[in-house]
Scaffold this active site. Sequence first.
Site, PDB file in Angstrom:
ATOM      1  N   GLY A 170     -15.209 -18.315 -19.241  1.00  0.00           N
ATOM      2  CA  GLY A 170     -14.314 -17.945 -20.038  1.00  0.00           C
ATOM      3  C   GLY A 170     -14.437 -16.493 -20.715  1.00  0.00           C
ATOM      4  N   ASP A 171     -15.770 -15.965 -20.703  1.00  0.00           N
ATOM      5  CA  ASP A 171     -16.016 -14.553 -21.235  1.00  0.00           C
ATOM      6  C   ASP A 171     -17.210 -13.937 -20.477  1.00  0.00           C
ATOM      7  OD1 ASP A 171     -16.157 -12.777 -23.086  1.00  0.00           O
ATOM      8  OD2 ASP A 171     -17.663 -13.559 -24.403  1.00  0.00           O
ATOM      9  N   ILE A 172     -16.774 -13.948 -19.147  1.00  0.00           N
ATOM     10  CA  ILE A 172     -17.744 -13.152 -18.000  1.00  0.00           C
ATOM     11  C   ILE A 172     -17.621 -11.687 -18.538  1.00  0.00           C
ATOM     12  CG2 ILE A 172     -18.042 -12.395 -15.715  1.00  0.00           C
ATOM     13  CD1 ILE A 172     -18.397 -15.578 -16.275  1.00  0.00           C
ATOM     14  N   ASN A 179     -23.506 -11.346 -21.331  1.00  0.00           N
ATOM     15  CA  ASN A 179     -23.703 -12.745 -21.219  1.00  0.00           C
ATOM     16  C   ASN A 179     -24.556 -13.208 -20.273  1.00  0.00           C
ATOM     17  OD1 ASN A 179     -22.255 -13.199 -23.896  1.00  0.00           O
ATOM     18  ND2 ASN A 179     -20.247 -13.334 -22.566  1.00  0.00           N
TER      19      ASN A 179
END
Length: 133
Positions: A25-27, A31
Amino acid sequence: MNTSLQYLQQLLPVTASRKQVVCHGDIDHHNFLRAANGKLYLIDWDNALIGDPTMDYANILHWYIPKEKWGVWLAQYGIEKDEYLLQRMYWYLVLDAMSYIAWHFERRQWGELEKRLNHIQSLNKEIKKWLMS
């Protein structure tokens, strides 16, 4: 922006009934963590959700992989690059861009808001070009 809303509405059925999996959900490059042994780890799972894995593919491909290599990258993961996948990828990219526009607006981050507005205009141009081909 109107083009984006029309695209989201038009292709909403394309995103429905997709295989649901765990998605990050937050590539984003922030990260990923490379360990001393050289292995790469995806961290910060605060935005994880159950959804269409295309949302994660879209961000990886759009931000980090040259468009001419998308087919090769997807094939390495056993995913066929077809019109249906591209529609879903752009749907998630537009949705993501619009959520960031709202987020920056609420925080009065005008410089970041302008960057996101430019990004969504760029996506709209890509979508129009792609739909016309």
